[in-house]
Design a protein around this motif. Structure first.
Motif, mmCIF file in Angstrom:
data_model
loop_
_atom_site.group_PDB
_atom_site.id
_atom_site.type_symbol
_atom_site.label_atom_id
_atom_site.label_comp_id
_atom_site.label_asym_id
_atom_site.label_seq_id
_atom_site.Cartn_x
_atom_site.Cartn_y
_atom_site.Cartn_z
ATOM 1 N N GLU A 107 0.823 -1.210 0.000
ATOM 2 C CA GLU A 107 0.000 0.000 0.000
ATOM 3 C C GLU A 107 0.857 1.260 0.000
ATOM 4 O O GLU A 107 0.532 2.269 0.615
ATOM 5 N N ARG A 108 1.995 1.171 -0.711
ATOM 6 C CA ARG A 108 2.847 2.343 -0.914
ATOM 7 C C ARG A 108 2.654 2.928 -2.312
ATOM 8 O O ARG A 108 3.309 3.895 -2.688
ATOM 9 N N GLU A 109 1.755 2.312 -3.090
ATOM 10 C CA GLU A 109 1.473 2.763 -4.446
ATOM 11 C C GLU A 109 0.029 2.428 -4.775
ATOM 12 O O GLU A 109 -0.529 1.455 -4.261
ATOM 13 N N ALA A 110 -0.588 3.242 -5.626
ATOM 14 C CA ALA A 110 -1.962 3.000 -6.073
ATOM 15 C C ALA A 110 -2.003 3.035 -7.590
ATOM 16 O O ALA A 110 -1.226 3.750 -8.229
ATOM 17 N N GLY A 145 -11.735 12.547 -29.816
ATOM 18 C CA GLY A 145 -11.648 13.969 -29.532
ATOM 19 C C GLY A 145 -12.426 14.408 -28.316
ATOM 20 O O GLY A 145 -12.497 15.607 -28.032
ATOM 21 N N GLU A 146 -13.032 13.471 -27.576
ATOM 22 C CA GLU A 146 -13.884 13.848 -26.457
ATOM 23 C C GLU A 146 -13.304 13.470 -25.100
ATOM 24 O O GLU A 146 -13.285 14.285 -24.185
ATOM 25 N N ALA A 147 -12.860 12.235 -24.954
ATOM 26 C CA ALA A 147 -12.397 11.772 -23.645
ATOM 27 C C ALA A 147 -11.140 10.925 -23.798
ATOM 28 O O ALA A 147 -10.928 10.278 -24.823
ATOM 29 N N ALA A 148 -10.311 10.951 -22.769
ATOM 30 C CA ALA A 148 -9.084 10.150 -22.733
ATOM 31 C C ALA A 148 -9.157 9.208 -21.543
ATOM 32 O O ALA A 148 -9.557 9.608 -20.446
ATOM 33 N N HIS A 149 -8.786 7.956 -21.762
ATOM 34 C CA HIS A 149 -8.779 6.952 -20.703
ATOM 35 C C HIS A 149 -7.328 6.657 -20.337
ATOM 36 O O HIS A 149 -6.545 6.228 -21.184
ATOM 37 N N VAL A 150 -6.972 6.889 -19.095
ATOM 38 C CA VAL A 150 -5.577 6.779 -18.679
ATOM 39 C C VAL A 150 -5.444 5.825 -17.499
ATOM 40 O O VAL A 150 -6.388 5.622 -16.725
ATOM 41 N N PHE A 151 -4.261 5.230 -17.404
ATOM 42 C CA PHE A 151 -3.868 4.485 -16.219
ATOM 43 C C PHE A 151 -2.747 5.264 -15.549
ATOM 44 O O PHE A 151 -1.775 5.643 -16.206
ATOM 45 N N VAL A 152 -2.871 5.493 -14.255
ATOM 46 C CA VAL A 152 -1.852 6.245 -13.537
ATOM 47 C C VAL A 152 -1.530 5.543 -12.222
ATOM 48 O O VAL A 152 -2.419 5.071 -11.521
ATOM 49 N N SER A 153 -0.235 5.441 -11.922
ATOM 50 C CA SER A 153 0.224 4.932 -10.632
ATOM 51 C C SER A 153 0.952 6.056 -9.916
ATOM 52 O O SER A 153 1.683 6.831 -10.540
ATOM 53 N N PHE A 154 0.771 6.141 -8.611
ATOM 54 C CA PHE A 154 1.454 7.173 -7.834
ATOM 55 C C PHE A 154 1.776 6.643 -6.446
ATOM 56 O O PHE A 154 1.123 5.729 -5.937
ATOM 57 N N GLY A 155 2.805 7.223 -5.853
ATOM 58 C CA GLY A 155 3.253 6.774 -4.547
ATOM 59 C C GLY A 155 2.353 7.254 -3.422
ATOM 60 O O GLY A 155 1.726 8.313 -3.507
ATOM 61 N N LEU A 156 2.293 6.450 -2.363
ATOM 62 C CA LEU A 156 1.487 6.768 -1.188
ATOM 63 C C LEU A 156 2.383 6.813 0.046
ATOM 64 O O LEU A 156 3.211 5.925 0.247
#
Length: 231
Positions: A107-110, A145-156
């Motif tokens: 649980e140091r990253e999401a 041209g309307e929406a972007a679907h992204v995957f993002v990981s970040f530290g906790l």
């Protein structure tokens, strides 16, 4: 009871049916069985390495992972706890997988799937909501041209409570968010399937940048680019 299938990550304990003698001993002496996922095992392997500089195989780290889970559940502090580790059957290729998943298990990253508007500057606005957290991974490809679907990981820094706080902040800002931190299919496959040719996109330019690996560096980079360009 015989299982139809078993995972092979912790192959030292991957059996479809427990042996009769083992089952009888467990029934007599074991108080509780703790269920663990692969990420929790990876986090335990990392803990053992950081404490002892030794590497145990996934099955060998089960006791540490289980002990951590029970200790967190029971809110134990200042207790002396013991876990038996055994087995170092770890090949070098598997270490990369362990290193990649350990922070998720601890649980140091999401890992989140987020839908953001497809317009110049929206990526920067999205990063502003994340604040100065360290973004460890970002996968995206222009699709419409309307929406972007992204995957993002970040530290906790504060585990699950911080992740929940970020999700609430993103939703309050109008983003559609799905928590993928415990989605095995997303972690194994989907996050790596973004890419390829963008349909209907003309005059696209490809650049490679290097900037410091520190919290807030990506946001500073986007500030320097400005909101004129659609990434």
């Amino acid at each position: 009871m015989t299982l139809e299938r078993v995972g092979i990550f912790a192959d030292g304990v991957a059996v479809k049916r427990v042996g009769e003698e083992t089952f009888e001993l467990c029934r007599q002496h074991v108080d509780e069985v703790v269920l663990l996922d692969n990420d929790e095992i990876c986090a335990a392997i990392q803990d053992v390495f950081e404490d002892t500089r030794s590497i145990v195989e996934p099955a060998g780290a089960l006791a540490v992972a289980g002990l951590k889970k029970v200790a967190a559940r029971e809110h134990w502090r200042g207790k002396r706890l013991a876990a038996i580790t055994s087995g170092a059957n770890m090949n070098f290729d598997r270490l990369r997988h362990v290193a990649e998943r350990a922070d998720l298990g601890g649980e140091r990253e999401a890992l989140l799937a987020v839908t953001i508007p497809e317009r110049p500057g929206s990526f920067r606005q999205f990063c502003e909501v994340l604040g100065r957290r360290s973004i460890t991974e970002f996968n995206y490809r222009y699709e419409s041209g309307e929406a972007a679907h992204v995957f993002v990981s970040f530290g906790l820094a504060h585990g699950r409570s911080e992740k929940d706080e970020v999700i609430r902040a993103l939703r309050a800002s109008g983003y559609t968010v799905t928590d993928m931190s415990e989605n095995e299919t997303a972690k194994l496959h989907v996050r790596y399937m973004i890419g390829g040719r963008a349909h209907g996109l003309r005059d696209e330019l490809l650049y490679r940048f290097e900037f410091p690996e520190r919290p807030g560096a990506l946001l500073q980079f986007l500030d320097a680019i400005g909101s004129r360009w659609n990434i």
